[in-house]
Design a protein around this motif. Structure first.
Motif, PDB file in Angstrom:
ATOM      1  N   ASN A  18       0.855  -1.176   0.000  1.00 60.40           N
ATOM      2  CA  ASN A  18       0.000   0.000   0.000  1.00 60.40           C
ATOM      3  C   ASN A  18       0.894   1.229   0.000  1.00 60.40           C
ATOM      4  N   LEU A  20       1.270   5.434  -1.012  1.00 63.71           N
ATOM      5  CA  LEU A  20       0.700   6.727  -1.395  1.00 63.71           C
ATOM      6  C   LEU A  20       1.860   7.571  -1.911  1.00 63.71           C
ATOM      7  N   THR A  22       3.037  11.157  -3.439  1.00 63.51           N
ATOM      8  CA  THR A  22       2.668  12.567  -3.574  1.00 63.51           C
ATOM      9  C   THR A  22       3.848  13.335  -4.149  1.00 63.51           C
ATOM     10  N   HIS A  83      -2.081  13.037  -6.323  1.00 63.81           N
ATOM     11  CA  HIS A  83      -1.433  11.899  -5.677  1.00 63.81           C
ATOM     12  C   HIS A  83      -1.790  10.613  -6.413  1.00 63.81           C
ATOM     13  N   THR A  85      -2.045   6.233  -5.631  1.00 61.31           N
ATOM     14  CA  THR A  85      -1.943   5.111  -4.702  1.00 61.31           C
ATOM     15  C   THR A  85      -1.740   3.833  -5.505  1.00 61.31           C
TER      16      THR A  85
END
Length: 170
Positions: A18, A20, A22, A83, A85
């Motif tokens: 997982n 993220l 940015t 962003h 994911t």
């Protein structure tokens, strides 16, 4: 087997990977406030000096310069809302991108067939692609080349662990 979640929603636990991603911003908001304050003080001082010497139009241009710097940083911080994911579950590898305006798009790939390809250009830049069943998705474009290589290794490792894990008993 559970029903797949909609592509715009995050995957449900348990997740094997997982991330993220940015965009990097080197100047935090506090630093921006200090910078714009310093630019305003310098421009106000210079504008006041020129107004005292009789060149009053310069004062307006100094104000426009402060406004231009503020607007450029505002646009930069707005772009930072984008962003991406990358999530890996037992049944799906999902890449979800959200642009600066909040529009989302998602791509779902079957994790057992996904291949991770880090392509290097002669100028030392890299691109990370996920390929499966004729689909090619570029990911992690917001990362620097060394970060992208680390990301590729971590994702490959998570995919390898998922592929070699014994199937759950039903």
């Amino acid at each position: 087997m559970t029903a797949p979640s909609p592509p715009s929603a995050p995957l449900e636990a348990p997740l094997h990977f997982n991330a993220l991603i940015t965009p990097h911003r080197s100047l935090p908001f506090k630093g921006f406030a200090i910078l714009i304050g310093a630019v305003a003080v310098v421009n106000f001082t210079a504008g006041a000096y020129f107004m005292a010497k009789g060149a009053w139009p310069v004062f307006g241009f100094c104000g426009l310069e402060v406004l231009a710097v503020w607007w450029a940083f505002r646009a930069n911080y707005r772009a930072a809302r984008a962003h991406e994911t990358v999530q890996l579950s037992d049944d799906e590898l999902r890449v979800r991108r959200v642009d600066a305006k909040g529009r989302a798009e998602a791509v779902s790939l079957q994790p057992y067939w996904v291949r991770v390809a880090l392509r290097e250009a002669p100028d030392t830049s890299t691109r990370l692609h996920l390929t499966s069943h004729g689909r090619d998705v570029e990911v992690a474009s917001m990362l620097s080349p060394p970060e992208r290589a680390d990301f590729a290794r971590a994702l490959e490792s998570a995919l390898a662990k998922l592929r070699t894990a014994p199937a759950e008993a039903t």
